[in-house]
Design an enzyme around this catalytic site. Structure first.
Site, PDB file in Angstrom:
ATOM      1  N   GLU A 186       0.817  -1.219   0.000  1.00  0.00           N
ATOM      2  CA  GLU A 186       0.000   0.000   0.000  1.00  0.00           C
ATOM      3  C   GLU A 186       0.848   1.265   0.000  1.00  0.00           C
ATOM      4  O   GLU A 186       0.504   2.240  -0.681  1.00  0.00           O
ATOM      5  CB  GLU A 186      -0.947  -0.002   1.204  1.00  0.00           C
ATOM      6  CG  GLU A 186      -2.125  -0.943   1.097  1.00  0.00           C
ATOM      7  CD  GLU A 186      -1.766  -2.397   1.354  1.00  0.00           C
ATOM      8  OE1 GLU A 186      -2.596  -3.280   1.061  1.00  0.00           O
ATOM      9  OE2 GLU A 186      -0.642  -2.647   1.853  1.00  0.00           O
TER      10      GLU A 186
ATOM     11  N   HIS B 118      -9.311  -5.678  11.078  1.00  0.00           N
ATOM     12  CA  HIS B 118      -9.978  -5.474   9.793  1.00  0.00           C
ATOM     13  C   HIS B 118     -11.374  -4.883   9.960  1.00  0.00           C
ATOM     14  O   HIS B 118     -12.190  -4.969   9.045  1.00  0.00           O
ATOM     15  CB  HIS B 118     -10.080  -6.795   9.020  1.00  0.00           C
ATOM     16  CG  HIS B 118      -8.757  -7.400   8.674  1.00  0.00           C
ATOM     17  ND1 HIS B 118      -8.127  -8.314   9.470  1.00  0.00           N
ATOM     18  CD2 HIS B 118      -7.935  -7.190   7.614  1.00  0.00           C
ATOM     19  CE1 HIS B 118      -6.970  -8.665   8.918  1.00  0.00           C
ATOM     20  NE2 HIS B 118      -6.835  -7.999   7.796  1.00  0.00           N
TER      21      HIS B 118
END
Length: 377
Positions: free
Chosen positions: A97, A166
């Protein structure tokens, strides 16, 4: 990536100096009201069609992220785009990322319009420096000479059974940063209109979707399906009018608030439900106008209570409409703990419809003060 940038700029004949003026001149926003529903569309299809149409209309728009191409997207939001636009505009990346977010910011510096997909916004923490220190601040630090037309999008908040790492909501995190625009769609109309507006905007936009909403279908009108359609950034929508209490919510919690309003109506409480749509800028005028009519406020969000979006809304109402309040403001939020993995505990950590109903009743003095199942602050 440098070759891609140079080729695009050369073919368009656009210099870095006049890019900001070009982007500002290309912004198109719809300001009409939409009511005549003609068909159903899932949030997934709304996002996909918005990406497709904006890529078709502007060759500077491209998509980059993990599995966005060959796999058609982890959630199939980018389905069909690789075949239609090719690997130069739909770029599969390694699991890095920080790498592809930084490349996207650099591409935006040079006039392209990247749409960066995070498989989940929890992974955006790997790229936080590029989002906060590069994308958000460059326009200010360059005295307006550098425009950063980039969109960071992906699922945000709790899903189901994916644990603490998450399940986090980042609305308040990114909403606290000057230089960013932060959007959180609920319906298919929201998803389609706001994503189009985000891509056309000359500033960096954080676009917070919800995984559990992707498969939900909503009615859309012919106007929404028009390729020129977009929604104004910074404007909330009153989903349901009422006179006894104002309920603010965003993303998935809008649906919960609307269901709670139906239950409250059966008990004689008329709730006005506001879909925020935009976290930053926040539509303070719509919120305060509603509170001045209903004289009560309940905020709903999945995120943590401390320093949350609801806390900012409460502060705004106290500052601007305190004399109109007939009861203390109420906040319903996620529990102030990392998200549990066990299903029964996960349910207790996320606001439920019954929590919203109880909070509204407390504000309307219809129930004794008690601690609800999910955390309140």
């Amino acid at each position: 990536m440098a070759g891609l940038i140079n080729r695009k700029l050369a073919t368009r004949g656009i210099s870095a100096l006049n890019m900001n003026q070009f982007l500002l001149g290309s912004r198109v926003f719809a300001s009409r009201n939409f009511s005549s529903a003609t068909k159903e569309m899932t949030v997934r299809d709304a996002l996909n069609s918005a990406l497709d149409e904006e890529m078709s209309a502007d060759p500077k728009v491209f998509v980059m992220g993990e599995e966005v191409g060959e796999y058609q997207g982890a959630y199939k939001i980018t389905k069909g785009l690789l075949n239609k636009y090719g690997p130069q505009r739909v770029l599969d990346t390694p699991i890095t990322e920080a790498g592809f977010a930084g490349m996207g910011v650099g591409a935006a510096y040079h006039g392209l319009k990247p749409v960066i997909e995070f498989m989940t916004f929890n992974f955006s923490m790997q790229a936080i420096d590029h989002i906060i220190n590069s994308a958000a601040k460059s326009n200010y630090m360059s005295a307006g000479q550098i425009s950063v037309p980039i969109v960071f999008r992906g699922p945000n908040g709790a899903a189901a059974g994916v644990g603490a790492q998450h399940s986090q909501c980042y609305a308040a995190w990114f909403g606290a940063c000057p230089g960013l625009k932060v959007l959180a769609p609920y319906s298919s109309e929201d998803a389609r209109g706001l994503l189009k507006a985000a891509i056309r905007d000359p500033d960096p936009v954080v676009f917070l979707e919800n995984e559990l909403l992707y498969g939900e279908s909503f009615p859309v009108s012919a106007e929404v399906l028009d390729s020129s359609f977009s929604l104004p950034i910074g404007k909330a929508k009153i989903e349901r009018e009422g006179k006894d209490i104002t309920i603010t919510a965003f993303s998935k919690m809008v649906g919960s608030a609307l269901k709670a309003a139906e239950i409250l109506a059966k008990e004689g409480i008329s709730a006005e439900v506001i879909n925020l749509r935009s976290i930053r800028p926040l539509d303070r005028s719509t919120i305060n106008a509603s509170v001045r009519k209903t004289n009560r406020l309940l905020t709903v969000e999945e995120g943590f209570p401390q320093h949350g979006v609801g806390a900012e809304i409460c502060a705004s109402v106290v500052e601007e409409s305190f004399e109109y309040l007939d009861a203390p403001v109420e906040r319903i939020s996620g529990a102030d703990v990392p998200m549990p993995y066990a299903a029964n505990l996960e349910r207790m950590a996320v606001p439920q419809i019954e929590d919203i109903v109880r909070g509204a009743k407390r504000a309307c003095y219809r129930a004794a003060k008690s601690v609800p199942m999910a955390a309140t602050a």
